[in-house]
Design a protein around this motif. Sequence first.
Motif, PDB file in Angstrom:
ATOM      1  N   ARG A   1     -13.685 -75.267   8.364  1.00  0.00           N
ATOM      2  CA  ARG A   1     -12.834 -75.806   7.308  1.00  0.00           C
ATOM      3  C   ARG A   1     -13.673 -76.383   6.153  1.00  0.00           C
ATOM      4  N   ILE A   2     -14.749 -77.098   6.484  1.00  0.00           N
ATOM      5  CA  ILE A   2     -15.608 -77.689   5.460  1.00  0.00           C
ATOM      6  C   ILE A   2     -16.261 -76.600   4.617  1.00  0.00           C
ATOM      7  N   ARG A   3     -16.816 -75.579   5.273  1.00  0.00           N
ATOM      8  CA  ARG A   3     -17.454 -74.482   4.520  1.00  0.00           C
ATOM      9  C   ARG A   3     -16.431 -73.760   3.641  1.00  0.00           C
ATOM     10  N   ARG A   4     -15.233 -73.545   4.197  1.00  0.00           N
ATOM     11  CA  ARG A   4     -14.188 -72.852   3.436  1.00  0.00           C
ATOM     12  C   ARG A   4     -13.776 -73.668   2.216  1.00  0.00           C
ATOM     13  N   SER A   5     -13.606 -74.962   2.390  1.00  0.00           N
ATOM     14  CA  SER A   5     -13.171 -75.798   1.259  1.00  0.00           C
ATOM     15  C   SER A   5     -14.280 -75.943   0.212  1.00  0.00           C
ATOM     16  N   ARG A   6     -15.557 -75.962   0.645  1.00  0.00           N
ATOM     17  CA  ARG A   6     -16.670 -76.008  -0.330  1.00  0.00           C
ATOM     18  C   ARG A   6     -16.668 -74.780  -1.225  1.00  0.00           C
ATOM     19  N   LEU A   7     -16.293 -73.646  -0.649  1.00  0.00           N
ATOM     20  CA  LEU A   7     -16.233 -72.398  -1.422  1.00  0.00           C
ATOM     21  C   LEU A   7     -14.904 -72.240  -2.161  1.00  0.00           C
ATOM     22  N   ARG A   8     -14.007 -73.223  -1.982  1.00  0.00           N
ATOM     23  CA  ARG A   8     -12.673 -73.186  -2.590  1.00  0.00           C
ATOM     24  C   ARG A   8     -11.911 -71.913  -2.225  1.00  0.00           C
TER      25      ARG A   8
ATOM     26  N   GLU B   1      -5.337 -68.342   3.470  1.00  0.00           N
ATOM     27  CA  GLU B   1      -4.776 -67.008   3.224  1.00  0.00           C
ATOM     28  C   GLU B   1      -5.844 -66.045   2.715  1.00  0.00           C
ATOM     29  N   ARG B   2      -6.676 -66.528   1.796  1.00  0.00           N
ATOM     30  CA  ARG B   2      -7.745 -65.671   1.248  1.00  0.00           C
ATOM     31  C   ARG B   2      -8.775 -65.336   2.325  1.00  0.00           C
ATOM     32  N   LEU B   3      -9.121 -66.330   3.155  1.00  0.00           N
ATOM     33  CA  LEU B   3     -10.060 -66.080   4.256  1.00  0.00           C
ATOM     34  C   LEU B   3      -9.475 -65.064   5.240  1.00  0.00           C
ATOM     35  N   ALA B   4      -8.171 -65.166   5.465  1.00  0.00           N
ATOM     36  CA  ALA B   4      -7.511 -64.192   6.342  1.00  0.00           C
ATOM     37  C   ALA B   4      -7.596 -62.782   5.766  1.00  0.00           C
ATOM     38  N   GLU B   5      -7.426 -62.666   4.450  1.00  0.00           N
ATOM     39  CA  GLU B   5      -7.542 -61.352   3.801  1.00  0.00           C
ATOM     40  C   GLU B   5      -8.974 -60.819   3.894  1.00  0.00           C
ATOM     41  N   LEU B   6      -9.943 -61.696   3.680  1.00  0.00           N
ATOM     42  CA  LEU B   6     -11.350 -61.273   3.709  1.00  0.00           C
ATOM     43  C   LEU B   6     -11.800 -60.847   5.100  1.00  0.00           C
ATOM     44  N   THR B   7     -11.278 -61.515   6.121  1.00  0.00           N
ATOM     45  CA  THR B   7     -11.734 -61.244   7.485  1.00  0.00           C
ATOM     46  C   THR B   7     -10.846 -60.266   8.241  1.00  0.00           C
ATOM     47  N   GLY B   8      -9.590 -60.147   7.835  1.00  0.00           N
ATOM     48  CA  GLY B   8      -8.657 -59.305   8.587  1.00  0.00           C
ATOM     49  C   GLY B   8      -8.092 -60.012   9.808  1.00  0.00           C
ATOM     50  N   ILE B   9      -8.292 -61.328   9.871  1.00  0.00           N
ATOM     51  CA  ILE B   9      -7.759 -62.141  10.976  1.00  0.00           C
ATOM     52  C   ILE B   9      -6.459 -62.767  10.503  1.00  0.00           C
TER      53      ILE B   9
ATOM     54  N   ILE C   1      -7.830 -71.865  15.010  1.00  0.00           N
ATOM     55  CA  ILE C   1      -9.280 -72.029  15.159  1.00  0.00           C
ATOM     56  C   ILE C   1      -9.741 -73.284  14.431  1.00  0.00           C
ATOM     57  N   GLU C   2      -9.258 -73.491  13.201  1.00  0.00           N
ATOM     58  CA  GLU C   2      -9.671 -74.659  12.433  1.00  0.00           C
ATOM     59  C   GLU C   2      -9.179 -75.962  13.054  1.00  0.00           C
ATOM     60  N   ARG C   3      -8.016 -75.934  13.687  1.00  0.00           N
ATOM     61  CA  ARG C   3      -7.498 -77.141  14.344  1.00  0.00           C
ATOM     62  C   ARG C   3      -8.117 -77.350  15.719  1.00  0.00           C
ATOM     63  N   GLY C   4      -8.870 -76.371  16.204  1.00  0.00           N
ATOM     64  CA  GLY C   4      -9.500 -76.483  17.510  1.00  0.00           C
ATOM     65  C   GLY C   4      -8.551 -76.200  18.651  1.00  0.00           C
TER      66      GLY C   4
END
Length: 120
Positions: A63-70, A74-82, A90-93
């Motif tokens: 979550r920290i890395r994702r937020s640093r990259l803004r 949803e965008r991460l899901a598109e980029l990864t296909g997850i 996963i982020e909530r553990g």
Amino acid sequence: MTRRPVRLRQSGWDIQAPGRQRDQKASGVTLTTVHTRHTVCRVPRQTPSRVYEQRRDLGDRIRIRRSRLRVTQERLAELTGIDRRTLQRIERGESDPRYGHLILIADALGCTVVELLLEE
């Protein structure tokens, strides 16, 4: 003559013949499973609290890395296909990510899997 269920117990997995029902006590909870075909079911075990802590820590680092990259979930899901809901868990553990998912997430965030797993 009644057929007895065929059981194979090995490292927490229980395989049982079709059409059988069983009651099982684990951690003070009784589970009843009805098998309609040859199935494999997981026998619950007590998970150590450190597993939950490490799972939450990994989610926090993602979550920290994702937020640093803004980058949004949803965008991460598109980029990864997850699926986005999987990324949320996963982020909530709440779930253990597959190794393949970790590779995809790390690539999308511009780091390695080792960097995600190690404490910062």
